[in-house]
Structure formats: C-alpha cells, structure tokens
Scaffold this active site. Structure first.
Site: not given
Length: 362
Positions: A104, A200
């Site tokens: 990410c 996440c």
C-alpha cells in the site's frame, strides 16, 4: 525534517489518526501552506460495524477544521484492489503470508496519493510515518525514527528515490508520547485514539470470516513433523508460521501439555504441519532466500553484505550476511537462528540507522 521555502504547498495524508494530525500541525506552524488528503481505499457498507472509515473521515474533517486547512477526499479503492488487495489474495491462495501495508505504501500512498497531491499543486506529500529522510548530495536515504518502538521504516522499504525526494515525515524525530502530548495540548479530539492494528481492509472482524468471502477454502489434514495426522484445518490460507491459536488440537492424550505451533504449510498436499513447544528447533532457521529485491539507493550495495535485518516489523535488528544469488534472489545467513521465518513476509536490511531496502521471503 528538511526546510522548504515558505510558499511551498505540502499535502498531508490525513487518516483521522493522531500521527497524521500532528504532522499536519507541525507543517502548518512552520508556515507552510498545508492541504489535507483523506484516502478511501476500500468500498464498504456504511453500516459495516467493522469498518472505521466513516469515523476516521469525521475525525480527519474535525482536525482539518481545527488546524485551519482544506481537506479533500480521494477514492483509490480501484487502484487498491488491483495493486494491493488482489496481490494479497494471490499470496494467501499460494499459502504465503503477505504484508499489505508494504504494498500500500509503494503503490497507493506514495504513488496514487503523491500523484494526486502534485495535481493539486503540492510540491511534497507528508504522512504521519515514524521514519526520517536524509538528502545526501541529492541521494535520498531512508532512516529509522527516533522512536525505536514506533519506527515504520520496515513498511517503507519499497520506496524509491523519486518517492523519498517528494515526501516528508514531519514527526519522524518525535517520540509517540510527544505526539500524543502535542495533540492533547492542542485539543485534538483524537489525542487518545488507539493506533490502527491488523490488516487495514479487514478491520476488527475475524480474519477467517473475511478471507472466506473472497477465496474458496479447502479443508485438509493437520500433521506433526513426523507425518502423523492429528486434526483437520479449515484451509491453509488461514494460518501462518508460528501461529498457536485456532488449531484446536490441544489436550491430546497421546501428546504432552506443550502448545502446538504451525511450522510449515505443504501447499501441494494441502497439509498444515505443526510441532509442540515454543522453542521447538523446527521453528528456527538460520538462513533464508528472498526475491523481488529492492534497494532504496540508486546503486545496490556490494556483496557479500554484512548488515542487520528484520523479518518482522517489531523484531530487534539481527546480524546477517547477504549474498547475491542472481539478479532477483539473495541468500541471507543470520548470525543466530530466527524464529518463525514466514514466506511472503518482507526481510528488510539496515546499515546502522539506514534502511537499505529488502525483499520477499520465499
């Protein structure tokens, strides 16, 4: 943190957490023009009890108003799915344990978000990461944070020279306790907000339940290292090396009282292999090979390289020797045996305080 011209615009990735909030405050108080960017990386039902995005956005808006900066919401859910989540699914399906945060950072925060910041006129992107950047004759070095317990250089090891040259980590020189104290003193509503943990896009929900929505689980046998079948697993993608919980094989009359741990995954046979005891020798290895190598500096180091390494983020630095095998593979020999080295995770290399880069354990 380097000093920039006062008229420069710096975009801050505001997550709604205390770290990015204080990062924005630090820049604002230094006199820079600051704009906030809130990323939406996951499409979810607003009623999803496990997703904090709605609350995070509310907190980010409150902080932006408090500091006096504009906040823009940007949706990168498609890019996140294509470049991070799909990669993770592929890794899980092959029995490996990926690290979404690493990908990410490279593909979304410091690529998509950085590009968006540039389009808005910002010269740099700032985040609340605990790490430091040093410019040495126009070659950028990634350094550890002053707070060794919160250092996040491990998660940033895939960044390149362009990304570092255009990024700022305003709180890299702070202790976490200082950051919270600043937030509390300034009346930030999130000064006591807990740090985000786990993957996440899963949030606080059960990992197994979430993964079941996207991958077909194939139950199979749990075997000892001697090949004895002692139970059934729900799908090897749900387990990782060193795992103890969730095996449901304790209390066997034909075994001792020591807990069982996952030591390996035989993907071809769909078998989970376990051993008893935290200190079992098979849980330890003194070497590994890694691939997908990335070096932060433009020129890679000379081999063999004696340095330090981490195979997980909170691990103490471990002395090792790195040897180049071919263009995309290295062999890492540790000074001492390492516990639960896991395929799919990152091994990250350090010389002193500098993060050199890393690779994927295979």
């Amino acid at each position: 943190m380097p000093n920039f011209e006062q008229n420069q615009v710096i975009a801050v990735g505001l997550s709604g957490g205390v770290d990015s909030s204080v990062a924005a405050l630090v820049l604002k108080e230094k006199g820079y023009e600051v704009i906030g960017l809130f990323m939406q990386n996951w499409e979810t039902d607003s009623k999803d009890p496990f997703c904090t995005a709605e609350q995070d956005l509310s907190d980010a808006k409150a902080i932006a108003d408090h500091i006096g900066i504009p906040l823009y919401v940007v949706n990168f859910s498609k890019a996140y799915w294509n470049h991070v989540f799909q990669h993770c699914l592929d890794e899980f399906a092959q029995g490996r344990t990926p690290n979404p945060d690493v990908w990410c950072n490279r593909e979304i925060k410091f690529k998509s978000l950085l590009d968006h910041a540039k389009k808005l006129g910002a010269t740099h992107l700032a985040t609340g990461h605990y790490a430091c950047i040093q410019n040495e004759n126009n070659e950028y070095r990634l350094l550890k944070s002053n707070d060794s317990h919160k250092d996040q250089s491990y998660f940033l090891h895939l960044l390149n020279q362009y990304q570092l040259a255009n990024s700022v980590f305003p709180i890299g020189g702070y202790q976490k306790s200082e950051v919270r104290a600043i937030a509390k003193k300034r009346g930030f509503i999130n000064h006591a907000k807990k740090d985000s943990t786990g993957i996440c896009f899963i949030g606080e929900r059960k990992f197994k339940d979430f993964l079941n929505e996207f991958l077909l689980a194939q139950p199979g046998n749990i075997e000892t290292s001697e090949g004895k079948i002692i139970g059934k697993h729900d799908g090897i993608m749900f387990y990782t090396v060193g795992q103890r919980k969730g095996l449901h094989i304790g209390g066997r009359p034909d075994a001792g009282e020591a807990p069982w741990y996952v030591v390996d995954k035989d993907v071809k046979r769909n078998v989970l292999i376990v051993v008893q005891g935290y200190e079992h020798p098979l849980l330890y290895s003194q070497e590994l090979t890694c691939t997908n190598l990335h070096w932060i500096r433009d020129t890679e180091p000379s081999f063999p390289l004696t340095c330090k390494a981490k195979t997980r983020c909170r691990q103490a630095d471990q002395t090792c020797v790195v040897t180049r095998l071919d263009n995309d593979h290295c062999h890492v020999q540790f000074e001492h045996p390492q516990r639960a080295i896991t395929r799919g995770q990152s091994v990250v290399f350090y010389l002193g305080n500098e993060c050199l880069g890393g690779g994927i354990i295979n």
